[in-house]
Motif scaffolding. Structure first.
Motif, PDB file in Angstrom:
ATOM      1  N   UNK A 149      40.685  45.952  44.054  1.00  0.00           N
ATOM      2  CA  UNK A 149      39.670  46.917  43.310  1.00  0.00           C
ATOM      3  C   UNK A 149      39.624  46.383  41.970  1.00  0.00           C
ATOM      4  N   UNK A 150      40.673  45.611  41.613  1.00  0.00           N
ATOM      5  CA  UNK A 150      40.600  44.785  40.200  1.00  0.00           C
ATOM      6  C   UNK A 150      39.691  43.680  40.171  1.00  0.00           C
ATOM      7  N   UNK A 151      39.744  43.050  41.261  1.00  0.00           N
ATOM      8  CA  UNK A 151      38.791  41.877  41.430  1.00  0.00           C
ATOM      9  C   UNK A 151      37.479  42.365  41.666  1.00  0.00           C
ATOM     10  N   UNK A 152      37.266  43.247  42.601  1.00  0.00           N
ATOM     11  CA  UNK A 152      36.028  43.844  42.885  1.00  0.00           C
ATOM     12  C   UNK A 152      35.137  44.196  41.485  1.00  0.00           C
ATOM     13  N   UNK A 153      35.947  44.911  40.519  1.00  0.00           N
ATOM     14  CA  UNK A 153      35.444  45.459  39.331  1.00  0.00           C
ATOM     15  C   UNK A 153      35.131  43.998  38.387  1.00  0.00           C
ATOM     16  N   UNK A 183      43.365  37.987  46.593  1.00  0.00           N
ATOM     17  CA  UNK A 183      42.445  38.726  45.384  1.00  0.00           C
ATOM     18  C   UNK A 183      43.139  38.273  44.025  1.00  0.00           C
ATOM     19  N   UNK A 184      44.455  38.350  43.921  1.00  0.00           N
ATOM     20  CA  UNK A 184      45.202  37.714  42.849  1.00  0.00           C
ATOM     21  C   UNK A 184      44.791  36.454  42.308  1.00  0.00           C
ATOM     22  N   UNK A 188      38.030  33.287  50.165  1.00  0.00           N
ATOM     23  CA  UNK A 188      37.477  34.523  49.608  1.00  0.00           C
ATOM     24  C   UNK A 188      36.017  34.895  49.439  1.00  0.00           C
ATOM     25  N   UNK A 189      35.464  35.915  49.793  1.00  0.00           N
ATOM     26  CA  UNK A 189      34.269  36.117  49.457  1.00  0.00           C
ATOM     27  C   UNK A 189      33.767  37.434  48.825  1.00  0.00           C
ATOM     28  N   UNK A 190      32.552  37.585  48.347  1.00  0.00           N
ATOM     29  CA  UNK A 190      32.246  39.042  47.983  1.00  0.00           C
ATOM     30  C   UNK A 190      30.671  39.136  47.903  1.00  0.00           C
ATOM     31  N   UNK A 202      49.423  43.601  39.182  1.00  0.00           N
ATOM     32  CA  UNK A 202      50.254  43.553  40.200  1.00  0.00           C
ATOM     33  C   UNK A 202      49.738  43.033  41.713  1.00  0.00           C
ATOM     34  N   UNK A 203      50.306  42.349  42.387  1.00  0.00           N
ATOM     35  CA  UNK A 203      50.089  42.290  43.751  1.00  0.00           C
ATOM     36  C   UNK A 203      50.375  43.178  44.500  1.00  0.00           C
TER      37      UNK A 203
END
Ligand SMILES: *Cc1c(COP(=O)(O)O)cnc(C)c1O
Length: 381
Positions: A53-57, A235-236, A205-207, A24-25
């Motif tokens: 958090x989901x994206x970072x994982x 992120x979604x 976006x960046x990471x 979910x967003x």
């Protein structure tokens, strides 16, 4: 899990409250607590958001990292790493850097007391010469933009570590599908997820990905303290993008290889710059450290005039004339007058950026349409 499975699943589980299969967003700035300090890890969305958090994982898994930290842009990710240093520290960077990174280093951080040395790191001896007692970071980018030069990550990491410096690799061009810098000895990987990870040219976006707990703490501190965080919708979008990263990159590489073969045989084309060509100076290193050679291709025209390059790229129909890269659609651009226009002409030419240099970001269309498009445009110049 293997890479393709990680692309689809890493970092994500069905939503515990509803069973929603897609993450979910979470459009919320704050989270209810049962009693002061009694919560499920989420308090305020600058610090944490479940979609983020989901994206970072997911991104951490793709780079083989223990930690992932997402930022509002690739430049914000780079900025957060630099803020982990202190005035008086020294950074060695490759001289063939993304322009925005160069601008951040020289026009922002030099004013705050960081010192930078830019060196041609295609020759590792130049790193040894550039290191100082206060060098804390070595900043690498490979393949480089737009000359697609290749740096030997493992060799440079050994030299940097022997001098007590940490190594950052901007892995935007290669993607973790083709190159895994942490496994080659790097301490940090930086991404502009705006490019291949997002993959659809619809998000910024960046990471930063790392297995170093101390760096993770420094980056988390930056998230909380300086707050350049991405919104949940962004992120979604990147999470949706990485689900097909392996498919898109595979197809784009295959298309790029066919286009390179076409260009190499064309009578109006001068040099073709592509690390997959045995004639490329970095080919042997690329073969060792990359799974394939990527989907960025640069070439020059025998008629080395700006006007000729301009004419060519205003006559393509499938390739869109635009900056950026890494999306499903193919793009064509002229570094000299677009992405690298701020570099003075003599410096540019000395660096090997000739006036007719054209850069392609090859997408996932039917390759014959891409070749026909370039062929028709070349016929007119
Ligand atoms: C685009 C890009 C960046 C900057 O990322 P943004 O998402 O545009 O802020 C950094 N490094 C490389 C190699 C890039 O191509």
């Amino acid at each position: 899990m293997r890479f393709a499975t990680q692309c689809v699943h890493a970092g994500q589980t069905p939503d515990p409250s509803t069973g929603a299969v897609m993450t979910p967003v979470y459009f919320t700035s704050t989270f209810a607590q049962r009693a002061p300090g009694d919560h499920d890890g989420y308090e305020y969305a600058r610090v944490h958001n479940p979609t983020r958090t989901a994206l970072e994982g997911n991104l951490a898994a793709l780079e083989g990292a223990a930690h992932g930290v997402a930022f509002a842009s690739g430049v914000a990710a780079t900025d957060a790493v630099l803020k982990g240093l202190s005035a008086g520290d020294h950074v060695v960077a490759t001289n063939d850097l993304y322009g925005g990174t160069y601008r951040l280093f020289t026009q922002v951080y030099e004013r705050f007391g960081l010192a930078f040395t830019f060196a041609d790191l295609t020759d590792p001896a130049n790193l040894e010469a550039a290191l100082q007692a206060n060098t804390k970071l070595v900043w690498l980018e490979t393949p480089t933009n737009p000359l697609l030069r290749i740096l030997d990550i493992a060799r440079l990491a050994d030299i940097a570590h022997a001098a007590g410096a940490d190594v950052v690799v901007d892995n935007t061009f290669a993607t973790p599908m083709l190159q895994q810098p942490l496994a080659l000895g790097a301490d940090l990987v930086v991404h502009s997820a705006t490019k291949y990870l997002g993959g659809h040219s619809d998000v910024i976006l960046g990471a930063v990905l790392t297995s170093r707990d101390d760096w993770n703490e420094r980056l988390r501190f930056q998230v909380k303290s300086t707050g350049a965080v991405p919104g949940p919708m962004d992120c979604f979008l990147v999470l949706r993008g990485t689900k097909t990263l392996h498919l898109r990159v595979e197809r784009a590489c295959a298309n790029a290889e066919r286009i390179v073969a076409f260009l190499a045989d064309h009578p109006k084309v001068g040099a073709v710059l592509y690390p997959g060509l045995p004639s490329h100076a970095g080919h042997d290193v690329a073969k060792r450290q990359m799974a394939r050679y990527g989907a960025m291709v640069s070439f020059t025209l025998k008629d080395d005039r700006v006007e000729t390059a301009h004419a060519l790229m205003s006559r393509t129909n499938v390739f869109t004339l635009a900056e950026s890269l890494g999306g499903v659609e193919s793009l064509i651009e002229h570094p000299t007058s677009m992405t690298h226009g701020s570099i003075p002409a003599d410096v540019r030419r000395a660096a090997g950026l000739s006036d007719s240099l054209i850069r392609l970001s090859v997408g996932v269309e039917d390759v014959q349409d891409l070749i026909d498009d370039l062929s028709a445009a070349l016929d007119t110049v």
